[in-house]
Design an enzyme around this catalytic site. Structure first.
Site, PDB file in Angstrom:
ATOM      1  N   SER A 102       0.816  -1.217   0.000  1.00  0.00           N
ATOM      2  CA  SER A 102       0.000   0.000   0.000  1.00  0.00           C
ATOM      3  C   SER A 102       0.846   1.263   0.000  1.00  0.00           C
ATOM      4  CB  SER A 102      -0.926  -0.002   1.214  1.00  0.00           C
ATOM      5  OG  SER A 102      -1.832  -1.070   1.163  1.00  0.00           O
ATOM      6  N   GLY A 103       1.877   1.299   0.859  1.00  0.00           N
ATOM      7  CA  GLY A 103       2.715   2.489   0.948  1.00  0.00           C
ATOM      8  C   GLY A 103       3.502   2.752  -0.311  1.00  0.00           C
ATOM      9  N   GLN A 126      -5.060  -5.841   1.710  1.00  0.00           N
ATOM     10  CA  GLN A 126      -5.137  -6.814   2.795  1.00  0.00           C
ATOM     11  C   GLN A 126      -6.300  -6.593   3.768  1.00  0.00           C
ATOM     12  OE1 GLN A 126      -1.269  -7.614   4.592  1.00  0.00           O
ATOM     13  NE2 GLN A 126      -0.261  -7.187   2.639  1.00  0.00           N
ATOM     14  N   VAL A 166      15.551  -6.576  -2.411  1.00  0.00           N
ATOM     15  CA  VAL A 166      16.793  -5.919  -2.025  1.00  0.00           C
ATOM     16  C   VAL A 166      17.602  -6.844  -1.130  1.00  0.00           C
ATOM     17  CG1 VAL A 166      17.787  -3.955  -0.766  1.00  0.00           C
ATOM     18  CG2 VAL A 166      15.776  -3.624  -2.218  1.00  0.00           C
ATOM     19  N   CYS A 186      -2.895  -3.955  11.559  1.00  0.00           N
ATOM     20  CA  CYS A 186      -4.334  -4.008  11.777  1.00  0.00           C
ATOM     21  C   CYS A 186      -4.686  -4.693  13.097  1.00  0.00           C
ATOM     22  CB  CYS A 186      -5.034  -4.716  10.625  1.00  0.00           C
ATOM     23  SG  CYS A 186      -6.823  -4.433  10.628  1.00  0.00           S
ATOM     24  N   THR A 208      -1.787   0.359   9.846  1.00  0.00           N
ATOM     25  CA  THR A 208      -2.964   0.086   9.031  1.00  0.00           C
ATOM     26  C   THR A 208      -2.829   0.745   7.669  1.00  0.00           C
ATOM     27  OG1 THR A 208      -4.189   2.063   9.700  1.00  0.00           O
ATOM     28  CG2 THR A 208      -4.383   0.125  11.139  1.00  0.00           C
ATOM     29  N   CYS A 220      -9.425   1.958  12.192  1.00  0.00           N
ATOM     30  CA  CYS A 220      -9.642   0.515  12.317  1.00  0.00           C
ATOM     31  C   CYS A 220     -11.136   0.248  12.290  1.00  0.00           C
ATOM     32  CB  CYS A 220      -9.024  -0.003  13.610  1.00  0.00           C
ATOM     33  SG  CYS A 220      -9.056  -1.805  13.726  1.00  0.00           S
TER      34      CYS A 220
END
Length: 421
Positions: A23-24, A52, A87, A171, A315, A349
């Site tokens: 996501s990031g 997720q 990596v 989460c 999250t 959440c």
């Protein structure tokens, strides 16, 4: 604290390398691509990107696993490059990373968005139980989430055990969400006989924010949940249907199970646990300024999401705000401007409490309640369940993955004009 010396090539397109296609990483790539003046490379061996948070509902039988994933190639901005490698090591003083295939990549700025590692092996017998026992499941991995709903449907009574491991985990509401969904299914299934719900948590409370903990404790009482605080799962003996927990005082607690949902221990990637380049703190989390997202040692490195040392719940909702501030500050870095330190710890959440209700917890640093609507979000609501099930996934895929969503804060003057919480 000495910062690294950055030698940026004189180019109109600074090279930004993003490690991680979760996501990031993907939201950062999308947002930077919209600016149009970066050479963006995303490094990750994965070919599928998963949303997720949907896995709770996959485990609850409301979605297919395929609904939660899309090919990275379909999401990656056209101007970005996907290097399908992981990596091996970092050389931040030289603005370089080494890949597992031995090749290297240089960068002008580096974004670390690697997520964390699920450590199922941290509980003795857990991996064997998940492989061999149909009564044992876990929503945290695509390898096991498809076991959950069949296990729920096969349960005909007895003891259902749910676990919450030592923090930090991603989460933190998910370990109990599946309990409430399963309970709702069992209550409405006439073929299920008498059963007992047991929630064993490492924490001394059911949830870390008092407002939402109070609402959840009412559910614990009404649904007669056996809540065992400061109990940590250490072993599963699936041949004897036995789960073993260690209590805060060091004593052991054992219980039989007829259904067991395991939330795995979680930790930084081995890449960071073994790192010797000052990228991480003592625990192995990428060390960043939690308000600006810039690394605490290397000025051209930034971190976002679950891999970082930021003291807020890990999250996808937290990333909505984090990645936007990161992108803003990366731009300021190249323009030699003062950074914004605007991240307030916002995270959310959606605490699903049945097959059609939800408590929408929103909070920031220190557990400060930061609700986006004028409604009391500490109550079970069908509207919040629909938000979790339909609105948030739409926002994620259609807006966040296109660099167009930075969290609900900009809308709050309209949705919660008097900041009622």
């Amino acid at each position: 604290m000495k910062l690294s010396t950055l030698n940026i090539a004189k180019t109109l397109r600074p090279k930004v390398v993003i490690v991680g296609a979760g996501s990031g990483g993907m939201s950062t790539a999308a947002r930077l691509a919209r600016k149009g003046h970066y050479d963006i490379t995303v490094v990750d061996r994965a070919e599928t990107h998963y949303y997720q948070p949907l896995w709770t509902l996959v485990g609850g039988g409301q979605f297919n696993l395929s609904d939660s994933g899309k090919p990275i190639s379909s999401l990656l901005p056209k101007s970005a490059t996907h290097v399908k490698e992981n990596v091996a090591s970092f050389q931040p003083a030289d603005n370089k990373i080494t890949l597992e295939n031995g090749s290297t990549l240089n960068y002008d700025a580096l974004v670390l968005a690697t997520g964390l590692e699920l450590n199922y092996a941290g509980v003795e017998g857990a991996k064997e139980a998940l492989k061999e026992d149909l009564k044992v499941c876990s929503n945290y991995s695509p390898a096991y989430v498809l076991k959950t709903f069949p296990a729920i449907k096969s349960f005909k009574g007895g003891k259902a055990v749910f676990t919450f491991p030592p923090m930090p985990i991603k989460c933190p509401g998910a370990p109990q969400k599946i309990m409430w969904i399963a309970n709702d299914i069992w209550k409405n299934d006439s073929s299920v006989g008498k059963y007992e719900l047991e929630f064993n948590t490492f924490l001394p409370v059911i949830f870390g924010v008092p407002k939402y903990a109070e609402a959840l404790m009412k559910l614990v009482e009404s649904e007669k949940v056996n809540l065992n605080r400061q109990h940590t799962l250490v072993e599963v003996d699936h041949l004897s249907n036995l789960a073993k927990f260690k209590k805060a005082d060091g004593e052991m607690y054992e219980t039989n199970y007829d259904f067991l949902h395991i939330t795995p221990n979680q930790r930084p990637l081995k890449l960071f646990r073994d790192d010797e380049s000052q990228l991480t703190d003592a625990a192995g989390w990428v060390s960043v300024n939690e308000k600006s997202l810039q690394h605490t040692v290397y000025e051209n490195i930034f971190g976002v999401g679950d891999c970082t040392s930021i003291q807020t719940s890990k999250t996808a909702a937290a990333i909505t705000s984090q990645h936007a501030i990161l992108c803003e500050n990366l731009e300021k870095f190249f323009n030699k401007e003062k950074f914004s330190e605007d991240y307030d710890g916002y995270t959310s959440c959606p605490l699903v409490t049945s097959q059609n209700t939800c408590i929408m917890a929103e909070f920031g640093f220190g557990g400060e309640v930061m609700e986006s609507t004028f409604l009391n979000q500490g109550k079970n609501r069908y509207s919040m369940y629909l938000t979790k099930k339909a609105a948030i996934p739409f926002i994620y895929w259609q807006l966040m993955m296109r660099g167009l969503w930075a969290g609900p804060k900009p809308l709050k003057p309209l949705t919660n004009p008097f900041n009622w919480n």
